[in-house]
Design a protein around this motif. Structure first.
Motif, PDB file in Angstrom:
ATOM      1  N   PRO A   1     109.307 136.106   2.443  1.00 12.37           N
ATOM      2  CA  PRO A   1     109.936 135.966   3.776  1.00 12.37           C
ATOM      3  C   PRO A   1     108.987 136.338   4.906  1.00 12.37           C
ATOM      4  O   PRO A   1     109.001 135.714   5.972  1.00 12.37           O
ATOM      5  N   VAL A   2     108.166 137.356   4.690  1.00 12.69           N
ATOM      6  CA  VAL A   2     107.190 137.742   5.707  1.00 12.69           C
ATOM      7  C   VAL A   2     106.141 136.653   5.874  1.00 12.69           C
ATOM      8  O   VAL A   2     105.692 136.367   7.002  1.00 12.69           O
ATOM      9  N   ASN A   3     105.740 136.030   4.777  1.00 14.72           N
ATOM     10  CA  ASN A   3     104.757 134.954   4.856  1.00 14.72           C
ATOM     11  C   ASN A   3     105.265 133.793   5.698  1.00 14.72           C
ATOM     12  O   ASN A   3     104.495 133.157   6.433  1.00 14.72           O
ATOM     13  N   VAL A   4     106.560 133.495   5.584  1.00  8.89           N
ATOM     14  CA  VAL A   4     107.143 132.426   6.390  1.00  8.89           C
ATOM     15  C   VAL A   4     107.044 132.763   7.873  1.00  8.89           C
ATOM     16  O   VAL A   4     106.645 131.929   8.700  1.00  8.89           O
ATOM     17  N   ILE A   5     107.393 134.002   8.211  1.00 10.19           N
ATOM     18  CA  ILE A   5     107.321 134.423   9.620  1.00 10.19           C
ATOM     19  C   ILE A   5     105.890 134.347  10.130  1.00 10.19           C
ATOM     20  O   ILE A   5     105.629 133.842  11.233  1.00 10.19           O
ATOM     21  N   VAL A   6     104.946 134.830   9.329  1.00  7.15           N
ATOM     22  CA  VAL A   6     103.542 134.822   9.739  1.00  7.15           C
ATOM     23  C   VAL A   6     103.038 133.392   9.891  1.00  7.15           C
ATOM     24  O   VAL A   6     102.282 133.082  10.824  1.00  7.15           O
ATOM     25  N   LEU A   7     103.443 132.489   8.987  1.00 10.62           N
ATOM     26  CA  LEU A   7     103.018 131.096   9.098  1.00 10.62           C
ATOM     27  C   LEU A   7     103.513 130.476  10.393  1.00 10.62           C
ATOM     28  O   LEU A   7     102.747 129.811  11.117  1.00 10.62           O
ATOM     29  N   VAL A   8     104.785 130.679  10.697  1.00  7.36           N
ATOM     30  CA  VAL A   8     105.350 130.109  11.925  1.00  7.36           C
ATOM     31  C   VAL A   8     104.626 130.660  13.152  1.00  7.36           C
ATOM     32  O   VAL A   8     104.258 129.914  14.071  1.00  7.36           O
ATOM     33  N   ILE A   9     104.399 131.963  13.169  1.00 12.08           N
ATOM     34  CA  ILE A   9     103.706 132.582  14.296  1.00 12.08           C
ATOM     35  C   ILE A   9     102.281 132.043  14.426  1.00 12.08           C
ATOM     36  O   ILE A   9     101.800 131.747  15.530  1.00 12.08           O
ATOM     37  N   THR A  10     101.590 131.874  13.305  1.00 10.32           N
ATOM     38  CA  THR A  10     100.210 131.395  13.325  1.00 10.32           C
ATOM     39  C   THR A  10     100.136 129.971  13.864  1.00 10.32           C
ATOM     40  O   THR A  10      99.278 129.655  14.699  1.00 10.32           O
ATOM     41  N   VAL A  11     101.034 129.107  13.391  1.00 17.02           N
ATOM     42  CA  VAL A  11     101.037 127.718  13.876  1.00 17.02           C
ATOM     43  C   VAL A  11     101.341 127.664  15.367  1.00 17.02           C
ATOM     44  O   VAL A  11     100.669 126.955  16.135  1.00 17.02           O
ATOM     45  N   ILE A  12     102.340 128.429  15.796  1.00 17.00           N
ATOM     46  CA  ILE A  12     102.701 128.423  17.214  1.00 17.00           C
ATOM     47  C   ILE A  12     101.561 128.971  18.066  1.00 17.00           C
ATOM     48  O   ILE A  12     101.227 128.412  19.129  1.00 17.00           O
ATOM     49  N   GLU A  13     100.951 130.084  17.629  1.00 19.88           N
ATOM     50  CA  GLU A  13      99.845 130.669  18.381  1.00 19.88           C
ATOM     51  C   GLU A  13      98.673 129.700  18.500  1.00 19.88           C
ATOM     52  O   GLU A  13      98.007 129.633  19.538  1.00 19.88           O
TER      53      GLU A  13
END
Length: 290
Positions: free
Chosen positions: A212-224
């Motif tokens: 679940p943390v990996n999903v959040i980090v992926l979304v944040i990374t793509v958006i950033e």
């Protein structure tokens, strides 16, 4: 014993309607409204004043065939995403793993790594100028070099990505650190009893629980990576090797020669790329869970 169905009073319903209504109106008005309007305007030729002329897919054709900055911006955004995903994010995870071991002065290191997160990318851009400037930059002064880090179009994108990663690492570190704190210590103890070393315990026991943390980090990374704008605009207005899709959107919509339809086409492409990355990853993750 029979269960009772709770009945909401008129006051409760009014509170629910107002609470949900305000949230929905703000969401539609601020996010989905402009997004759908951009999709519609991307097929028009409109300067913001006068009649709107429908041109269909002409803006997209002109982007691909007659607008050289577009492909430079696509390349830079892909590089930005790859740099954050393959270098900055793993380094943030590495820092989180080290701090999770409760090293001496870990609170100080955690604060030092997180401090750049409170800065906007525009401020990070000004700091990057102080570090990389060819005239008064700290890097050239310390090393004795005379490299034009920000003016050379072949290297400026890389040094700016390093500056952006400085902020990204702290953000990822805090998220992963919170995830690591939530891992059940019994899992690590069981792995140690089975003879697993620290590396095996992390990759085979701890890391899978961080999905679940990996999903959040992926979304944040793509958006950033895709919304990066402030830092390059603060340095040289996103030109001379620092072209990004977000900068092209701004230049075409609110620039000197306003081309709202053309800029909206770039915004739609940026939206499609971000949604494509996130939707693909989430669909694969949910399929594996089922």
């Amino acid at each position: 014993m029979t269960s009772r169905t709770r009945r909401y009073s008129t006051r409760d319903m009014a509170v629910l309607v107002v609470g949900l209504g305000v949230a929905i109106v703000v969401n539609v008005g601020v996010i989905w409204g402009p997004a759908l309007a951009s999709v519609g305007l991307s097929g028009t030729d409109w300067s913001g004043i006068g009649p709107i002329e429908w041109v269909g897919a002409q803006n997209y054709h002109d982007l691909a065939a007659e607008y050289p900055p577009f492909w430079s911006a696509v390349r830079n955004n892909v590089l930005w995403l790859g740099f954050l995903a393959l270098i900055a994010t793993p380094f943030g995870l590495f820092c989180a793993v080290l701090l999770d071991r409760r090293l001496r002065m870990s609170r100080f290191y955690q604060s030092a790594l997180y401090m750049p997160v409170v800065l906007s990318l525009a401020v990070v851009g000004f700091i990057a100028q102080l570090v990389y400037s060819s005239d008064y930059g700290v890097l050239n002064s310390v090393t004795g070099l005379t490299v034009d880090w920000l003016g050379d179009s072949s290297i400026n994108i890389w040094v700016v990505m390093v500056a952006a990663a400085w902020r990204h690492v702290g953000y990822v570190m805090v998220i992963y650190l919170a995830g690591l704190k939530a891992v059940d210590p019994a899992l690590k103890e069981a792995a140690a009893i089975d003879g697993a070393d620290e590396r095996q315990t992390f990759f085979r026991v701890v890391f899978p629980t961080l999905r679940p943390v990996n999903v959040i980090v992926l979304v944040i990374t793509v958006i950033e990576a895709l919304r990066a704008f402030d830092i390059v605009y603060a340095i040289n207005r996103g030109r001379n090797g620092l072209e990004l899709l977000s900068v092209l959107v701004t230049e075409n919509i609110v620039g000197e020669a306003s081309r709202i339809g053309f800029g909206s086409a770039i915004a739609v492409i940026l939206l499609a790329i971000s949604v494509g990355f996130i939707a693909t990853y989430l669909s694969q993750m949910f399929r594996e869970e089922r």
